[in-house]
Design a protein around this motif. Structure first.
Motif, PDB file in Angstrom:
ATOM      1  N   PRO A 196       0.766  -1.330  -0.075  1.00  0.00           N
ATOM      2  CA  PRO A 196      -0.083  -0.071   0.051  1.00  0.00           C
ATOM      3  C   PRO A 196       0.838   1.295   0.020  1.00  0.00           C
ATOM      4  N   GLU A 197       2.137   1.311   0.708  1.00  0.00           N
ATOM      5  CA  GLU A 197       2.751   2.429   0.724  1.00  0.00           C
ATOM      6  C   GLU A 197       3.423   2.899  -0.565  1.00  0.00           C
ATOM      7  N   TYR A 198       3.571   2.091  -1.703  1.00  0.00           N
ATOM      8  CA  TYR A 198       4.030   2.182  -2.829  1.00  0.00           C
ATOM      9  C   TYR A 198       3.397   2.092  -4.032  1.00  0.00           C
ATOM     10  N   ASP A 199       2.079   1.388  -3.962  1.00  0.00           N
ATOM     11  CA  ASP A 199       1.188   1.201  -4.818  1.00  0.00           C
ATOM     12  C   ASP A 199       0.378   2.347  -5.708  1.00  0.00           C
ATOM     13  N   ILE A 200       0.549   2.425  -6.897  1.00  0.00           N
ATOM     14  CA  ILE A 200      -0.176   3.396  -7.892  1.00  0.00           C
ATOM     15  C   ILE A 200      -0.875   2.726  -9.014  1.00  0.00           C
ATOM     16  N   SER A 201      -2.147   2.636  -8.872  1.00  0.00           N
ATOM     17  CA  SER A 201      -3.221   2.208  -9.740  1.00  0.00           C
ATOM     18  C   SER A 201      -2.711   0.511  -9.932  1.00  0.00           C
ATOM     19  N   GLY A 202      -2.510  -0.049  -8.827  1.00  0.00           N
ATOM     20  CA  GLY A 202      -2.285  -1.488  -8.925  1.00  0.00           C
ATOM     21  C   GLY A 202      -0.796  -1.876  -9.263  1.00  0.00           C
ATOM     22  N   ILE A 203       0.172  -0.840  -9.285  1.00  0.00           N
ATOM     23  CA  ILE A 203       1.528  -1.098  -9.821  1.00  0.00           C
ATOM     24  C   ILE A 203       2.381  -0.800  -8.758  1.00  0.00           C
ATOM     25  N   THR A 204       3.333  -1.516  -8.308  1.00  0.00           N
ATOM     26  CA  THR A 204       4.248  -0.869  -7.388  1.00  0.00           C
ATOM     27  C   THR A 204       5.355  -0.070  -7.716  1.00  0.00           C
ATOM     28  N   ASP A 205       5.436   1.033  -7.051  1.00  0.00           N
ATOM     29  CA  ASP A 205       6.082   1.998  -7.345  1.00  0.00           C
ATOM     30  C   ASP A 205       6.733   2.281  -8.802  1.00  0.00           C
ATOM     31  N   PRO A 206       5.770   2.604  -9.631  1.00  0.00           N
ATOM     32  CA  PRO A 206       5.962   2.820 -11.050  1.00  0.00           C
ATOM     33  C   PRO A 206       7.379   3.877 -11.243  1.00  0.00           C
ATOM     34  N   PHE A 207       7.507   4.738 -10.439  1.00  0.00           N
ATOM     35  CA  PHE A 207       8.480   5.898 -10.648  1.00  0.00           C
ATOM     36  C   PHE A 207       9.782   5.135 -10.408  1.00  0.00           C
ATOM     37  N   LEU A 208       9.830   4.173  -9.198  1.00  0.00           N
ATOM     38  CA  LEU A 208      11.324   3.516  -9.208  1.00  0.00           C
ATOM     39  C   LEU A 208      11.666   2.698 -10.527  1.00  0.00           C
ATOM     40  N   GLN A 209      10.415   2.150 -11.004  1.00  0.00           N
ATOM     41  CA  GLN A 209      10.485   1.155 -11.906  1.00  0.00           C
ATOM     42  C   GLN A 209      11.002   1.879 -13.276  1.00  0.00           C
ATOM     43  N   ILE A 210      10.446   3.194 -13.458  1.00  0.00           N
ATOM     44  CA  ILE A 210      10.988   3.728 -14.853  1.00  0.00           C
ATOM     45  C   ILE A 210      12.377   4.269 -14.504  1.00  0.00           C
ATOM     46  N   ARG A 211      12.751   4.634 -13.398  1.00  0.00           N
ATOM     47  CA  ARG A 211      14.303   5.090 -13.353  1.00  0.00           C
ATOM     48  C   ARG A 211      15.044   3.800 -13.518  1.00  0.00           C
ATOM     49  N   LEU A 212      14.592   2.727 -12.848  1.00  0.00           N
ATOM     50  CA  LEU A 212      15.509   1.484 -13.192  1.00  0.00           C
ATOM     51  C   LEU A 212      15.432   1.130 -14.631  1.00  0.00           C
ATOM     52  N   LEU A 213      14.454   1.364 -15.284  1.00  0.00           N
ATOM     53  CA  LEU A 213      14.434   1.115 -16.678  1.00  0.00           C
ATOM     54  C   LEU A 213      15.486   2.063 -17.408  1.00  0.00           C
ATOM     55  N   ARG A 214      15.414   3.400 -17.140  1.00  0.00           N
ATOM     56  CA  ARG A 214      16.394   4.117 -17.746  1.00  0.00           C
ATOM     57  C   ARG A 214      17.938   3.804 -17.423  1.00  0.00           C
ATOM     58  N   LEU A 215      18.060   3.426 -16.250  1.00  0.00           N
ATOM     59  CA  LEU A 215      19.564   3.030 -16.112  1.00  0.00           C
ATOM     60  C   LEU A 215      19.934   1.990 -16.692  1.00  0.00           C
ATOM     61  N   LEU A 216      19.004   0.860 -16.764  1.00  0.00           N
ATOM     62  CA  LEU A 216      19.348  -0.569 -17.680  1.00  0.00           C
ATOM     63  C   LEU A 216      19.356   0.002 -19.161  1.00  0.00           C
ATOM     64  N   ARG A 217      18.663   0.931 -19.631  1.00  0.00           N
ATOM     65  CA  ARG A 217      18.967   1.377 -21.003  1.00  0.00           C
ATOM     66  C   ARG A 217      20.537   1.834 -21.189  1.00  0.00           C
ATOM     67  N   SER A 218      20.886   2.777 -20.156  1.00  0.00           N
ATOM     68  CA  SER A 218      22.328   3.161 -20.228  1.00  0.00           C
ATOM     69  C   SER A 218      23.139   2.169 -20.452  1.00  0.00           C
ATOM     70  N   LEU A 219      22.950   1.239 -19.513  1.00  0.00           N
ATOM     71  CA  LEU A 219      24.180   0.129 -19.185  1.00  0.00           C
ATOM     72  C   LEU A 219      23.930  -0.745 -20.457  1.00  0.00           C
ATOM     73  N   GLY A 220      22.946  -1.050 -21.138  1.00  0.00           N
ATOM     74  CA  GLY A 220      22.823  -2.141 -22.214  1.00  0.00           C
ATOM     75  C   GLY A 220      23.187  -1.552 -23.344  1.00  0.00           C
ATOM     76  N   LYS A 221      23.387  -0.014 -23.631  1.00  0.00           N
ATOM     77  CA  LYS A 221      23.604   0.331 -25.017  1.00  0.00           C
ATOM     78  C   LYS A 221      24.937   0.239 -24.991  1.00  0.00           C
ATOM     79  N   ASP A 222      25.324  -0.587 -26.612  1.00  0.00           N
ATOM     80  CA  ASP A 222      26.539  -0.633 -26.975  1.00  0.00           C
ATOM     81  C   ASP A 222      27.281  -1.719 -26.348  1.00  0.00           C
TER      82      ASP A 222
END
Length: 879
Positions: free
Chosen positions: A237-263
């Motif tokens: 409940p403390e991180y849930d938004i529209s049934g998704i756990t902490d979407p803000f953190l997930q978005i940041r993690l995906l951006r970091l993975l994009r930087s690490l996976g490039k090339d």
């Protein structure tokens, strides 16, 4: 003292300001309060300093100057109590920025507060540094911030991470100091600290290659595990938004993975599974889920090649295009434009959905969709895509038609499989939105029609039908007028009829009716009406039965208030009424227009004049394309192939106006009378003769029947010349009939004839200084009087060698200059050698304006740069 107990006066000031009915009343209240605050500052009032600063912040937010209270912020920050420091730091962040010199005075106070035992005061100092810290403050305070990244309280660690981001942006050299501390934050359990740590890692990857490599090796597996835990985590409940756990953190993690996976193939393989899981399991019916999917697609497009994942990502974007939210569709179109360069086939599968977006009610989506469609078109799908776009053109909004027609015309021209299809599609566009089509598009259509000799009849009949149905489209009318003027006889005779055409019966009178209606239309501009006049003149020769009617139409405009129409009407009436014998030659069909030259001009890559060789003149009949390598292109691109006629002469004007193919007289033996027909026609028309040269081996006597010896006349019956029994035209290469077209040049000049039939002139010293001398030697080709060939000779009068020698020249607009490369860039001392460079000057005002040139010579003497400039005004007048 409790600072909030003095808030009453702040509330009173706010009420007084809000109660002001005019701006003048508000300014009066503010001036009164500012005066009271200045007085309190002067009296060094300690008790109400925080209240005065609070009022100053409100006044600042209203837009009034509050610089006089900046030092009060520093005094409150230096106070020992938390309430005073809170107001002081808030005022510091609001009233000052990093450009203020006063900020240097607070660095020491912030450093002390960063080491304070009260964590709340530490938090205030971190907030201030993170908001307004300058590069100097960042260097001084970076060690304290780095230490605070390991502080016991998570709120302090979070603020320290945010402050670290500002520090590395201000001073990138400090990035390496935060690499290990940032990596340790990725193992945090507190989501607030974790999200700031991830953002710090993202910024470090952008700034430091060392940090990027460190995170790839040490942190990729941990980030993938963290992302998997978030994607599979139960309800929190403390991180849930529209049934998704902490979407803000997930978005940041995906951006970091994009930087690490490039090339990086290894990092990309590690994260492929989690990216596929996020892409397939995240719900897209809520905005939070769509945000995660968008970042997941961006990550998939950035990491190393994985065909299946990319197809999955593009399919997600295809679903976005069906979403009702305009913002989601817009970002999907943007991402598809980027994905097109990666996997065009996968994007092509969503072509239908993208075409539907072209019809969207939102203008920004329409524009972006049209740009994407333009990129999607290729040789295999150009026909269905163009059909869809043209069908939508019928129902599109007027303000959108300009962009849409430009894209359609560009697509049709670029990917046209055959000329007949190109003509058909352009006619559809002109019929639907001709007034929105740019000039370059219909110019290109005319060029294509002239080059398709087997489609002349088809094109003119199609245009005739289109004008009958959409006569209000001015651009369509222009193309139709041009084609009827050129191929009107094919329209009437049904010449060149194709099997796919329906029968069409058009009389000569019907063709003239189209031109007359367009000519008398008040909705068309001067260009269209002038084109009607030219087309009528051409039809007067092609349709003898309508010649009198055409003349009557033209005569009506001899008194027009529009000078252009009046001038053309008078000239054309004179041609029809008085020069029946030469009219067919004047109104012959235009020669084939060179498609390559036209395309180059549109791209801005073809110069106005090209002259690289002195070849034999090529005399081609009208309707036959010129060879690709013309010996010499005229300044005005007229149809003469080897002699550019002076642009101010009557011959050029007539050629431009009537499309006469003027071919210069050839000096070669065996030249027949047919090759001189264009020039003789013009000479007969103007009753102008050229005195033959004494050295001429032979002359051609023009027939007296072609010249009215009793009453010499010109085209407008205004010019006159001495009556003569015959006109003599010299065929010698040394004198051109076009030179003496208006008897404006002397019959002889004090010039020598060289062995190569070139004309030699005396040399001149163009420029001379204490160290340099420039000499010009001139020559001309007799058949090309406009062009002067110059051989420049540079000699060094000094005792030092001149190196890095560069010669530059500039001429007025009526001249065109071509410089060949110099023979060298080192000039020996004491006139022991020279540098030679050839120049070619073409004078479009030959005989009216003399040559003039500005020169600049740059060189080095003993490794010192020297620049000399001058102007050459002493060219021989005969040039």
């Amino acid at each position: 003292m409790n600072p909030f107990s003095s808030g009453t006066r702040l509330r009173d000031m706010i009420r007084a300001i809000r109660a002001s009915k005019t701006a003048a009343e508000e300014r009066a209240v503010v001036r009164k309060e500012c005066a009271a605050i200045r007085a309190a500052i002067s009296d060094n009032d300690h008790d109400y300093r925080h209240r005065n600063l609070a009022k100053l912040m409100f006044i600042h937010m209203l837009g009034y100057p509050t610089h006089f209270g900046q030092m009060e912020c520093l005094k409150l920050i230096a106070s020992p109590g938390f309430p005073e420091k809170r107001i002081g730091y808030l005022g510091l962040m609001l009233l000052l920025d990093e450009r203020q010199e006063v900020l240097m005075l607070v660095t020491n106070s912030i450093k002390q507060d960063l080491n304070h035992t009260n964590q709340y005061i530490v938090g205030l100092a971190l907030c201030a540094l993170g908001n307004i810290g300058s590069a100097e403050m960042a260097r001084d305070l970076a060690p304290e911030v780095e230490r605070l990244l390991k502080f016991r309280d998570p709120n302090i660690r979070k603020k320290a991470a945010l402050c670290s981001i500002r520090i590395i942006k201000k001073v990138p050299d400090l990035a390496e100091n935060f690499i290990h501390a940032a990596a340790s934050l990725l193992s945090e359990k507190h989501h607030g600290v974790l999200i700031t740590g991830v953002q710090l890692c993202i910024d470090l990857c952008k700034i430091s290659t060392e940090a990027l490599e460190h995170f790839r090796k040490k942190c990729t597996d941990g980030l993938v595990k963290l992302m998997r835990d978030l994607a599979n985590s139960p309800y929190a409940p403390e991180y849930d938004i529209s049934g998704i756990t902490d979407p803000f953190l997930q978005i940041r993690l995906l951006r970091l993975l994009r930087s690490l996976g490039k090339d990086d193939a290894d990092a990309s393989d590690t994260m492929n599974d989690i990216l596929a899981q996020v892409a397939t399991k995240t719900e897209s019916n809520k905005n939070a889920g769509n945000a995660i999917l968008y970042e997941c697609v961006a990550a998939i497009m950035s990491v190393e090649d994985n065909g299946g994942l990319r197809v999955l990502a593009i399919n997600i974007l295809g679903r976005f295009l069906s979403n009702r939210d305009n913002n989601i569709r817009y970002v999907a179109l943007n991402m598809l434009m980027k994905a097109l360069a990666v996997d065009s086939q996968a994007v092509q599968r969503h072509r239908t959905t993208i075409l539907e977006c072209v019809k969207d009610s939102d203008p920004s989506i329409r524009k972006r969709a049209v740009e994407l469609v333009y990129l999607l078109v290729n040789e295999s799908n150009v026909k269905p895509m163009t059909k869809e776009l043209i069908e939508y053109l019928e129902a599109s909004d007027p303000e959108f038609r300009g962009d849409l027609t430009a894209k359609i015309c560009s697509i049709v021209e670029k990917f046209s499989p055959e000329k007949i299809w190109y003509i058909d599609q352009m006619l559809k566009v002109l019929s639907e939105a001709g007034n929105d089509v740019k000039d370059e598009a219909w110019h290109s259509l005319i060029v294509v029609i002239t080059n398709a000799s087997n489609l002349h009849g088809y094109a003119v009949r199609s245009l005739y039908r289109s004008v009958q149905a959409a006569g209000e489209q001015e651009t369509l009318v222009r193309v139709a007028i041009w084609c009827i003027g050129e191929y009107g006889d094919m329209l009437v005779n049904n010449a060149g009829r194709l099997d796919i055409e329906e029968p069409l019966t058009v009389t000569e009178s019907d063709a003239v009716d189209v031109l007359e209606t367009s000519f008398k239309s008040h909705s068309f501009d001067l260009t269209t009406r002038a084109m009607c006049l030219i087309a009528l003149l051409k039809l007067s020769s092609r349709f003898p039965s309508c010649s009198q009617r055409i003349n009557d139409i033209i005569v009506q405009y001899k008194g027009s208030f529009v000078l252009e129409l009046q001038q053309r009407a008078i000239e054309f009436n004179s041609i029809i009424a008085r020069h029946q014998n030469i009219r067919p030659s004047l109104v012959e069909r235009m020669p084939v227009l060179d498609e390559a030259t036209h395309s180059g001009r549109k791209a801005g890559s073809v110069p106005a004049a090209v002259s690289t060789s002195q070849g034999v003149s090529v005399n081609l009949p009208n309707g036959v394309a010129k060879p690709s390598a013309a010996p010499l292109v005229d300044l005005l691109d007229l149809s003469s192939d080897d002699v550019p006629a002076p642009s101010s002469s009557g011959g050029d004007f007539l050629q431009d106006l009537l499309g006469v193919d003027l071919v210069p007289v050839s000096s070669q033996s065996g030249t027949n009378q047919a090759q001189m027909s264009g020039t003789n026609v013009l000479l007969d028309l103007l009753s102008i003769g050229t005195p033959s040269a004494n050295s001429s081996p032979s002359t051609i006597q023009a027939s007296p029947s072609n010249v009215d010896t009793k009453s010499p006349m010109d085209l407008l019956d205004r010019l006159s010349s001495p009556s003569a029994p015959s006109v003599q035209v010299s065929t010698t290469a040394g004198s051109s009939p076009m030179l003496d077209l208006l008897n404006g040049f002397p019959s002889s000049s004090p010039i020598a004839v060289t062995e190569g039939n070139g004309l030699a002139y005396p040399s001149i010293v163009a420029f001379e200084s204490s160290s340099l001398k420039l000499t010009f030697n001139f020559s001309k080709q007799p058949e090309n009087p406009q062009t002067t060939l110059i051989e420049a000779s540079f000699t060094n009068k000094s005792g030092e060698v001149l190196t890095n020698f560069i010669f530059q020249a500039a001429v007025p607009k009526f001249l065109q200059l071509h410089l060949d490369p110099a023979s060298g860039n080192m000039l020996p001392a004491n006139s022991s050698g020279s540098i030679m460079q050839k120049l070619k000057l073409t004078n479009s005002q030959h005989g009216k304006k003399s040559l003039v040139m500005r020169i600049r010579i740059a060189y080095k003497v003993n490794n010192k740069d020297v620049l000399e400039e001058g102007q050459v005004n002493n060219f021989p007048r005969e040039l």
